[in-house]
Design an enzyme around this catalytic site. Structure first.
Site, short mmCIF file in Angstrom:
data_model
loop_
_atom_site.label_atom_id
_atom_site.label_comp_id
_atom_site.label_asym_id
_atom_site.label_seq_id
_atom_site.Cartn_x
_atom_site.Cartn_y
_atom_site.Cartn_z
N LYS A 102 59.08 62.06 51.54
CA LYS A 102 58.54 60.91 51.93
C LYS A 102 57.61 60.22 50.84
O LYS A 102 56.89 59.20 51.07
CB LYS A 102 57.67 61.25 53.23
CG LYS A 102 58.96 61.22 54.52
CD LYS A 102 58.12 61.29 55.72
CE LYS A 102 59.34 61.67 56.88
NZ LYS A 102 59.84 62.85 56.71
N LYS A 141 50.98 64.88 58.40
CA LYS A 141 52.08 65.60 58.49
C LYS A 141 52.88 65.90 56.92
O LYS A 141 52.33 65.50 56.12
CB LYS A 141 53.27 64.49 59.23
CG LYS A 141 53.50 63.07 58.33
CD LYS A 141 54.07 62.09 59.40
CE LYS A 141 54.20 60.65 58.73
NZ LYS A 141 54.99 59.99 59.54
N GLN A 179 47.81 59.50 56.80
CA GLN A 179 47.87 58.09 56.94
C GLN A 179 47.05 57.66 58.16
O GLN A 179 46.75 58.58 58.99
CB GLN A 179 49.42 57.84 57.63
CG GLN A 179 50.59 58.09 56.63
CD GLN A 179 51.90 58.02 56.88
OE1 GLN A 179 52.08 58.41 58.42
NE2 GLN A 179 52.73 57.50 56.42
N PRO A 180 46.52 56.50 58.12
CA PRO A 180 45.86 55.87 59.25
C PRO A 180 46.84 55.82 60.65
O PRO A 180 47.99 55.55 60.31
CB PRO A 180 45.20 54.59 58.96
CG PRO A 180 46.10 54.37 57.81
CD PRO A 180 46.87 55.52 57.05
N ARG A 227 64.94 52.18 74.38
CA ARG A 227 65.52 51.11 74.98
C ARG A 227 65.96 50.11 73.99
O ARG A 227 65.52 50.16 73.00
CB ARG A 227 64.11 50.21 76.05
CG ARG A 227 63.28 49.95 75.33
CD ARG A 227 62.23 49.45 76.17
NE ARG A 227 61.43 50.20 76.91
CZ ARG A 227 60.51 50.22 77.83
NH1 ARG A 227 60.07 48.84 78.12
NH2 ARG A 227 59.97 51.11 78.38
N ARG A 256 68.59 53.67 58.89
CA ARG A 256 67.81 53.38 59.71
C ARG A 256 66.53 53.39 59.34
O ARG A 256 65.90 53.68 58.41
CB ARG A 256 67.65 54.56 60.82
CG ARG A 256 67.10 53.92 62.39
CD ARG A 256 67.09 55.14 63.41
NE ARG A 256 65.88 55.72 63.14
CZ ARG A 256 65.60 57.13 63.66
NH1 ARG A 256 66.58 57.65 63.94
NH2 ARG A 256 64.48 57.55 63.38
N GLU A 272 59.21 54.85 58.34
CA GLU A 272 60.09 55.65 57.62
C GLU A 272 61.08 54.96 57.17
O GLU A 272 61.58 54.02 58.14
CB GLU A 272 60.07 57.07 58.29
CG GLU A 272 59.13 57.97 58.67
CD GLU A 272 59.68 59.36 59.22
OE1 GLU A 272 60.60 59.53 59.26
OE2 GLU A 272 58.60 60.13 59.39
N GLU A 274 64.99 55.96 57.09
CA GLU A 274 66.10 57.09 57.45
C GLU A 274 67.41 56.98 56.90
O GLU A 274 68.16 56.10 57.43
CB GLU A 274 66.03 57.30 58.83
CG GLU A 274 64.55 57.71 59.57
CD GLU A 274 64.39 59.02 59.55
OE1 GLU A 274 64.91 59.95 58.97
OE2 GLU A 274 63.20 59.37 60.20
#
Length: 301
Positions: A102, A141, A179-180, A227, A256, A272, A274
């Site tokens: 990342k 993360k 990250q914030p 949704r 994505r 992100e 993907e």
């Protein structure tokens, strides 16, 4: 395990993991295999680390739900390189190498794409309050991870817990991302824009994954409150700019782009990108399954 070879039927491998084969977590996978078979392809659903698979026997190998890759990253990236030398791999091995780390967010930012501001702390780097945000909630993360694995959200000033978290990541040889926390996620959620064959297909909206106070090793639902979503022109613009910034301008079978509102709450930014094994949420759009089937067949032929 060899592909069933036919002179007029493309042979396609849909790649998953052993856990997925046991649990059926990827609900899209059997429907996609069925759709490809009905359209005339010879299809095999196989785990990426199955030594019996003859990858060279397939016209196309499509990575779909190898969701354990982040726990064996070097092995997975090496596997992608080997397969790409034998047949067509989607997405390409160069994309797998780039997108599984990342730190690509820094490259997107350098290309002018709005992203969540990110600091990277590699094993051996100093770790303490000075390296953590002091103006609000923040997230820690791993730079190589999937499904919010080993990720956690911290209150302002929760430095001791965050430092222990980072030290745990470093102990596993992982680079930590800091990250914030984008506060609008709790109100407006994440928007996931799906592209197939370079064209926008559909989008979904999902709720926040990281709950305050939850530990980094807690179980969590990866896509809560899912949704359908109609993206705004600004969201489409950011997503397309992110894809255009992928090094080498590779042909992407699928992509994505996960977006959230920025800290001001008025503009989308990339959370992100993907490109390896994203859930495409095929059941959330009436035409998605047939569109993906057509693109996979075109790539195989």
């Amino acid at each position: 395990m060899e592909a069933s070879v036919s002179p007029d039927r493309p042979t396609i491998a849909l790649v998953t993991s052993r856990v997925q084969l046991d649990t059926g977590m990827d609900r899209d996978l059997p429907e996609l295999a069925r759709s490809l078979g009905a359209a005339g392809a010879e299809v095999a659903t196989v785990s990426w680390d199955d030594p019996r698979v003859d990858w060279e026997g397939f016209d196309l190998v499509v990575i779909r739900s190898a969701w354990d890759y982040s726990e064996r990253l070097a092995e997975f990236v090496a596997w992608a390189g080997r397969v790409a030398r034998l047949t067509i791999l989607a997405n390409p091995a160069s994309v797998v190498r780039w997108n599984t780390d990342k730190r690509y967010l820094g490259e997107l930012a350098a290309a002018g794409v709005p992203v969540i501001p990110t600091r990277y702390l590699a094993p051996g780097d100093p770790v303490g309050p000075a390296e953590l945000p002091d103006d609000g909630e923040f997230v820690v993360k791993p730079a190589a991870g999937a499904g919010a694995r080993l990720a956690a959200r911290y209150e302002k000033g929760a430095y001791d817990d965050a430092v222990r978290h980072i030290e745990r990541l470093h102990g596993e040889g992982l680079t930590a991302m800091v990250q914030p926390y984008m506060p609008r996620i709790d109100e407006t959620g994440e928007r996931a824009l799906v592209f197939v064959g370079g064209r926008f297909l559909h989008a979904v909206k999902k709720g926040a994954v990281l709950a305050p106070g939850a530990a980094y090793d807690d179980e969590r639902m990866p896509h809560p409150d899912l949704r359908p979503w109609q993206p705004t022109p600004a969201e489409l613009d950011v997503a397309e700019r992110a894809l255009a910034a992928v090094p080498g301008s590779p042909e992407l079978l699928y992509a994505r782009v996960d977006l959230v509102d920025d800290a001001g709450g008025f503009a989308p930014c990339v959370m992100e990108l993907e490109l390896v094994e994203p859930n495409l949420f095929l059941g959330m759009d009436a035409g998605a399954l047939s569109a993906v089937t057509e693109e996979i067949l075109a790539a195989a032929e």
